[in-house]
Scaffold this active site. Structure first.
Site, PDB file in Angstrom:
ATOM      1  CB  CYS A 115     -56.604  75.878  21.259  1.00  0.00           C
ATOM      2  SG  CYS A 115     -55.810  77.171  21.727  1.00  0.00           S
ATOM      3  CG  PHE A 276     -41.986  63.976  11.659  1.00  0.00           C
ATOM      4  CD1 PHE A 276     -43.219  63.772  11.357  1.00  0.00           C
ATOM      5  CD2 PHE A 276     -41.689  65.217  11.552  1.00  0.00           C
ATOM      6  CE1 PHE A 276     -43.911  64.648  10.381  1.00  0.00           C
ATOM      7  CE2 PHE A 276     -42.339  66.259  10.731  1.00  0.00           C
ATOM      8  CZ  PHE A 276     -43.444  65.955  10.369  1.00  0.00           C
ATOM      9  CG  ASN A 277     -39.429  59.642  18.708  1.00  0.00           C
ATOM     10  OD1 ASN A 277     -39.217  58.381  18.077  1.00  0.00           O
ATOM     11  ND2 ASN A 277     -39.044  59.724  19.858  1.00  0.00           N
ATOM     12  NE  ARG A 278     -45.136  60.079  12.950  1.00  0.00           N
ATOM     13  CZ  ARG A 278     -45.840  60.642  11.699  1.00  0.00           C
ATOM     14  NH1 ARG A 278     -45.520  60.172  10.533  1.00  0.00           N
ATOM     15  NH2 ARG A 278     -46.186  61.898  11.647  1.00  0.00           N
ATOM     16  N   GLY A 279     -40.411  55.773  16.359  1.00  0.00           N
ATOM     17  CA  GLY A 279     -39.550  54.664  16.775  1.00  0.00           C
ATOM     18  C   GLY A 279     -38.605  54.135  15.857  1.00  0.00           C
ATOM     19  CB  THR A 280     -37.849  53.697  12.475  1.00  0.00           C
ATOM     20  OG1 THR A 280     -38.771  54.494  11.733  1.00  0.00           O
ATOM     21  CG2 THR A 280     -38.739  52.469  12.825  1.00  0.00           C
ATOM     22  NE  ARG A 281     -35.108  57.750   8.821  1.00  0.00           N
ATOM     23  CZ  ARG A 281     -34.987  57.590   7.349  1.00  0.00           C
ATOM     24  NH1 ARG A 281     -35.699  58.384   6.592  1.00  0.00           N
ATOM     25  NH2 ARG A 281     -34.598  56.484   6.873  1.00  0.00           N
TER      26      ARG A 281
END
Length: 292
Positions: A115, A276-281
């Site tokens: 933190c 949640f940018n993990r390459g497909t969505r």
């Protein structure tokens, strides 16, 4: 060399011991920062890129806005009991009049690898007014809209492009990363369909990785970072959005979820917060109009 630590590990499965072998762990050591002779902060970090870390942290705290304000960073006072130099104490000299000592005398800032604002009394105390505000220059049904515009295809390429440069993660599996991408547009004011990776930094603390990237950009004279995207390996916290705002970064993309407060701050500061940018969505939580 202190970025990694060698150790022995015994591996087990459901049947018992498999083997014993050498393994690499991410290094983690304290860094004490003294401003003009006064103790300012102690942070746990992965050694390396420490000048960038200090510069980015001072920018994030609203103390400096330009690399020229940092006159000297001296590591000569970090000495272990056996007399060897450990480089864990940094004496920083700032341009006279750069920071308000009285404002920080009542604050004891301790930042851990988990933190970055653990020593701050309240959220209001860490909110800073950025020297590089992100301009909202249009209106939509959802409210103010800001440039630059970028295709979703370009944003989806960022995690893999950054992962390919995460050398320390590859050897330890135990560090976060931050990558700064420059948007490439065909013409002024156009839509960016590609993003060039210009810097990647790794650290056991995700906030440290961001400070190192921003500190690098400060040294390079690149601020404000109005045509960039900041990609991070973990979640998007309030603090990371705040750091992006202080550097004028209009888009923050994370592979995991943002916090509610991070999204609120993104809306307030004109920052597109992506999770949640993990390459497909990906999910865009604030100022989604930038993504086309």
């Amino acid at each position: 060399m202190r970025r990694t630590v060698r150790t022995r590990v015994r591996r087990f499965d459901e049947t018992g011991l498999i083997d014993a072998r050498a393994d690499s762990l991410a290094g983690e050591e304290p860094l004490e920062v003294r401003l003009d002779g006064e103790q300012f902060t102690v942070t746990m970090r992965t050694p390396g890129d420490d000048v960038e870390l200090i510069a980015g942290f001072l920018l994030s705290e609203g103390i400096v806005t330009d690399w020229k304000q940092i006159l000297r960073v001296d590591f000569s006072t970090g000495i272990d009991p056996d007399g060897t130099r450990n480089l864990n104490v940094a004496r920083v000299s700032l341009e006279p009049g750069t920071w308000d000592r009285e404002r920080y005398q009542a604050r004891q800032i301790y930042t851990s690898s988990a933190c970055g604002i653990c020593g701050t009394a309240s959220i209001e105390a860490v909110q800073r007014t950025s020297t590089y505000p992100i301009v909202l220059d249009a209106m939509s049904d959802d409210g103010p809209v800001a440039s630059p515009a970028v295709t979703s295809r370009a944003v989806l390429t960022l995690p893999d492009a950054m992962r390919a440069e995460q050398k320390l993660f590859g050897s330890t599996g135990g560090v976060h990363a931050a990558g700064l991408f420059r948007l490439e547009r065909d013409d002024a004011g156009g839509i960016a369909d590609t993003a060039e990776l210009v810097a990647v930094r790794e650290d056991v603390g995700r906030h440290n990785a961001v400070d190192k990237v921003i500190g690098w950009a400060l040294q390079e004279g690149m601020l404000p970072l109005s045509d960039t995207i900041l990609q991070v390996s973990g979640r998007a916290s309030f603090e990371l959005v705040q750091k992006a705002a202080m550097a004028g970064i209009p888009v923050l993309s994370a592979v995991s979820a943002p916090s509610g407060l991070a999204v609120d701050l993104g809306r307030e500061q004109g920052i597109t917060v992506i999770g949640f940018n993990r390459g497909t969505r990906l999910n865009a939580y604030s100022h989604h109009e930038r993504i086309v």
